[in-house]
Motif scaffolding. Structure first.
Motif, PDB file in Angstrom:
ATOM      1  N   ARG A  34       0.857  -1.193   0.000  1.00 35.63           N
ATOM      2  CA  ARG A  34       0.000   0.000   0.000  1.00 35.63           C
ATOM      3  C   ARG A  34       0.891   1.239   0.000  1.00 35.63           C
ATOM      4  NH1 ARG A  34      -3.596  -2.097   5.133  1.00 35.63           N
ATOM      5  NH2 ARG A  34      -4.045  -4.192   4.296  1.00 35.63           N
ATOM      6  N   THR A  35       1.373   1.583  -1.162  1.00 30.48           N
ATOM      7  CA  THR A  35       2.396   2.627  -1.259  1.00 30.48           C
ATOM      8  C   THR A  35       1.953   3.863  -2.035  1.00 30.48           C
ATOM      9  OG1 THR A  35       3.311   1.599  -3.260  1.00 30.48           O
ATOM     10  CG2 THR A  35       4.217   0.883  -1.146  1.00 30.48           C
ATOM     11  N   ALA A  40       0.923   9.777  -6.327  1.00 28.99           N
ATOM     12  CA  ALA A  40       0.846   8.567  -7.145  1.00 28.99           C
ATOM     13  C   ALA A  40      -0.469   8.520  -7.919  1.00 28.99           C
ATOM     14  CB  ALA A  40       0.989   7.327  -6.266  1.00 28.99           C
ATOM     15  N   TYR A  41      -1.557   8.928  -7.273  1.00 21.70           N
ATOM     16  CA  TYR A  41      -2.855   8.926  -7.962  1.00 21.70           C
ATOM     17  C   TYR A  41      -2.948  10.050  -8.989  1.00 21.70           C
ATOM     18  CZ  TYR A  41      -4.667   5.188  -5.129  1.00 21.70           C
ATOM     19  OH  TYR A  41      -4.858   3.956  -4.562  1.00 21.70           O
ATOM     20  N   ILE A  42      -2.301  11.167  -8.709  1.00 24.07           N
ATOM     21  CA  ILE A  42      -2.237  12.226  -9.720  1.00 24.07           C
ATOM     22  C   ILE A  42      -1.512  11.705 -10.959  1.00 24.07           C
ATOM     23  CG2 ILE A  42      -1.231  14.472 -10.271  1.00 24.07           C
ATOM     24  CD1 ILE A  42      -1.713  15.287  -7.374  1.00 24.07           C
ATOM     25  N   ALA A  94      -9.847   1.573  -1.245  1.00 26.84           N
ATOM     26  CA  ALA A  94      -8.985   2.415  -0.420  1.00 26.84           C
ATOM     27  C   ALA A  94      -9.165   2.130   1.065  1.00 26.84           C
ATOM     28  CB  ALA A  94      -9.276   3.886  -0.711  1.00 26.84           C
ATOM     29  N   GLU A  95     -10.379   1.784   1.462  1.00 30.41           N
ATOM     30  CA  GLU A  95     -10.668   1.548   2.879  1.00 30.41           C
ATOM     31  C   GLU A  95     -10.311   0.129   3.306  1.00 30.41           C
ATOM     32  OE1 GLU A  95     -11.798   2.430   6.694  1.00 30.41           O
ATOM     33  OE2 GLU A  95     -11.749   3.840   5.008  1.00 30.41           O
ATOM     34  N   TRP A  96     -10.669  -0.850   2.468  1.00 36.05           N
ATOM     35  CA  TRP A  96     -10.497  -2.248   2.853  1.00 36.05           C
ATOM     36  C   TRP A  96      -9.409  -2.958   2.049  1.00 36.05           C
ATOM     37  CZ3 TRP A  96     -12.774  -2.893   7.259  1.00 36.05           C
ATOM     38  CH2 TRP A  96     -13.934  -2.178   7.555  1.00 36.05           C
ATOM     39  N   HIS A  97      -8.873  -2.284   1.045  1.00 35.15           N
ATOM     40  CA  HIS A  97      -7.752  -2.814   0.250  1.00 35.15           C
ATOM     41  C   HIS A  97      -8.103  -4.134  -0.436  1.00 35.15           C
ATOM     42  CE1 HIS A  97      -5.350   0.346   2.050  1.00 35.15           C
ATOM     43  NE2 HIS A  97      -5.811  -0.035   3.229  1.00 35.15           N
ATOM     44  N   ILE A  98      -9.326  -4.199  -0.940  1.00 33.44           N
ATOM     45  CA  ILE A  98      -9.762  -5.350  -1.725  1.00 33.44           C
ATOM     46  C   ILE A  98     -10.032  -4.897  -3.155  1.00 33.44           C
ATOM     47  CG2 ILE A  98     -10.704  -6.664   0.207  1.00 33.44           C
ATOM     48  CD1 ILE A  98     -13.454  -5.557  -0.484  1.00 33.44           C
ATOM     49  N   GLY A  99      -9.935  -5.831  -4.094  1.00 29.64           N
ATOM     50  CA  GLY A  99     -10.051  -5.486  -5.496  1.00 29.64           C
ATOM     51  C   GLY A  99     -11.380  -5.864  -6.121  1.00 29.64           C
ATOM     52  N   PHE A 100     -11.424  -5.729  -7.431  1.00 28.92           N
ATOM     53  CA  PHE A 100     -12.644  -5.983  -8.197  1.00 28.92           C
ATOM     54  C   PHE A 100     -13.097  -7.436  -8.072  1.00 28.92           C
ATOM     55  CE2 PHE A 100     -14.635  -7.078 -12.345  1.00 28.92           C
ATOM     56  CZ  PHE A 100     -15.754  -6.261 -12.244  1.00 28.92           C
ATOM     57  N   PHE A 261      -4.304   0.203  -3.522  1.00 34.14           N
ATOM     58  CA  PHE A 261      -2.887   0.478  -3.281  1.00 34.14           C
ATOM     59  C   PHE A 261      -2.679   1.764  -2.482  1.00 34.14           C
ATOM     60  CE2 PHE A 261      -2.799  -2.309  -6.972  1.00 34.14           C
ATOM     61  CZ  PHE A 261      -1.770  -3.178  -6.659  1.00 34.14           C
ATOM     62  N   ALA A 262      -3.768   2.428  -2.106  1.00 31.48           N
ATOM     63  CA  ALA A 262      -3.663   3.699  -1.387  1.00 31.48           C
ATOM     64  C   ALA A 262      -3.043   3.502  -0.008  1.00 31.48           C
ATOM     65  CB  ALA A 262      -5.036   4.341  -1.253  1.00 31.48           C
ATOM     66  N   ARG A 263      -2.166   4.411   0.340  1.00 30.81           N
ATOM     67  CA  ARG A 263      -1.564   4.390   1.671  1.00 30.81           C
ATOM     68  C   ARG A 263      -2.625   4.649   2.733  1.00 30.81           C
ATOM     69  NH1 ARG A 263       2.470   9.175   2.720  1.00 30.81           N
ATOM     70  NH2 ARG A 263       0.449  10.164   2.397  1.00 30.81           N
ATOM     71  N   CYS A 264      -3.547   5.577   2.420  1.00 27.23           N
ATOM     72  CA  CYS A 264      -4.700   5.841   3.270  1.00 27.23           C
ATOM     73  C   CYS A 264      -5.848   6.274   2.359  1.00 27.23           C
ATOM     74  CB  CYS A 264      -4.392   6.905   4.327  1.00 27.23           C
ATOM     75  SG  CYS A 264      -3.939   8.508   3.648  1.00 27.23           S
ATOM     76  N   PRO A 265      -7.109   6.145   2.805  1.00 29.43           N
ATOM     77  CA  PRO A 265      -8.252   6.408   1.920  1.00 29.43           C
ATOM     78  C   PRO A 265      -8.258   7.791   1.283  1.00 29.43           C
ATOM     79  CG  PRO A 265      -8.981   5.268   3.895  1.00 29.43           C
ATOM     80  CD  PRO A 265      -7.533   5.608   4.110  1.00 29.43           C
TER      81      PRO A 265
END
Length: 303
Positions: A34-35, A40-42, A94-100, A261-265
């Motif tokens: 989670r980096t 990174a999102y920008i 972002a909150e639970w770090h789970i994917g599609f 992959f968000a460090r925080c939401p």
């Protein structure tokens, strides 16, 4: 106290286990991966905004009968909607770090989720096909600039192929260049996309500056009125907004694959607002200005 916490902690499952019920696509992303920060999102969304497909989007709207500035309004509205959907869909990741893969299971079920996955795969193939063809055209122009004889290469394809040998070679080279990037893990992509965005931004802005300088101004296209009637204008703008959203709608469905992959939401929220609305609205304007200037230079608008 630490020993007590370790004793009470639920033991982690064996990550070597991989089956239909549990695998690395199902497990929440481990903290070490989670980096992604706001920057990174920008950068990540910049790949979709600081690019030729976004640069050219004004062309499709102007060709539909809107003026340049009406097209810009439609683009801004579309980008705002995209941002809202991206952030909303990305919240789970972002909150639970789970994917599609997890999200599709609790909506479609264990077996029904295969339908969603197959649809997503097919649409991804179509999306990459469009992007790789555009990339191939760029490679073709690069080769023609370096080797002028390349532009005079004999075409070995029939007219029914709808492409020529130069374009095909450019497309093949582009795909070969993309292969190494597939081996970069997503959490390590942030530096790669940042450098790509810098190169793309410099290139596109320089193209616009050159065109405006060579034309001695913005050209006639920016002042050209809409060709649709007032009665059709409202639906024309609605159609334009839909066109803007449609270009990325598929990618929004599995937004949690990236937001996990968000460090925080909060990182995905600020990053996507800035990139999608900021770069997403500015680059089409630059594209319209450059195209309008090209009309003054060459007698026709080049998108």
């Amino acid at each position: 106290m630490k020993s007590v916490i370790e004793f009470l902690r639920v033991q982690s499952s064996d990550r070597a286990v991989s089956n239909v019920w549990i695998n690395d696509d199902i497990r929440p992303l481990p903290p070490a991966r989670r980096t992604w920060t706001t920057w990174a999102y920008i950068s990540f969304w910049g790949i979709n905004q600081i690019c030729l497909s976004n640069w050219q989007i004004g062309a499709s709207l102007v060709s539909a009968g809107l003026s340049v500035w009406q097209s810009v309004i439609a683009i801004v509205i579309g980008k705002i909607i995209i941002s809202v959907v991206a952030i909303a869909n990305g919240y789970v990741g972002a909150e639970w770090h789970i994917g599609f893969a997890v999200l599709s299971r609790y909506i479609w079920g264990i077996r029904g989720q295969y339908l969603a996955l197959v649809q997503r795969i097919i649409l991804s193939l179509v999306w990459f096909s469009v992007q790789s063809w555009t990339g191939g055209l760029c490679i073709q122009n690069v080769l023609a600039s370096i080797f002028p004889s390349y532009q005079r290469m004999k075409n070995h394809f029939p007219a029914s192929a709808k492409m020529n040998t130069k374009q095909f070679i450019g497309w093949v080279i582009f795909n070969i260049l993309m292969i190494p990037i597939l081996y970069i893990r997503p959490e390590r992509m942030k530096h790669v996309v940042l450098h790509m965005n810098i190169v793309s931004a410099i290139t596109l802005v320089c193209m616009m500056i050159w065109a405006l300088s060579a034309a001695g101004g913005a050209g006639p296209l920016v002042s050209q009125p809409a060709t649709v009637s007032n009665a059709e204008l409202g639906w024309g703008i609605v159609s334009a907004v839909t066109t803007v959203i449609g270009g990325i709608a598929v990618g929004l469905t599995n937004q949690m694959d990236y937001s996990r992959f968000a460090r925080c939401p909060g990182d995905q929220v600020a990053g996507q607002w800035i990139s999608i609305i900021g770069f997403g609205a500015i680059m089409p304007v630059f594209g319209c200005l450059a195209s309008s200037a090209s009309q003054a230079i060459y007698g026709e608008a080049i998108w």
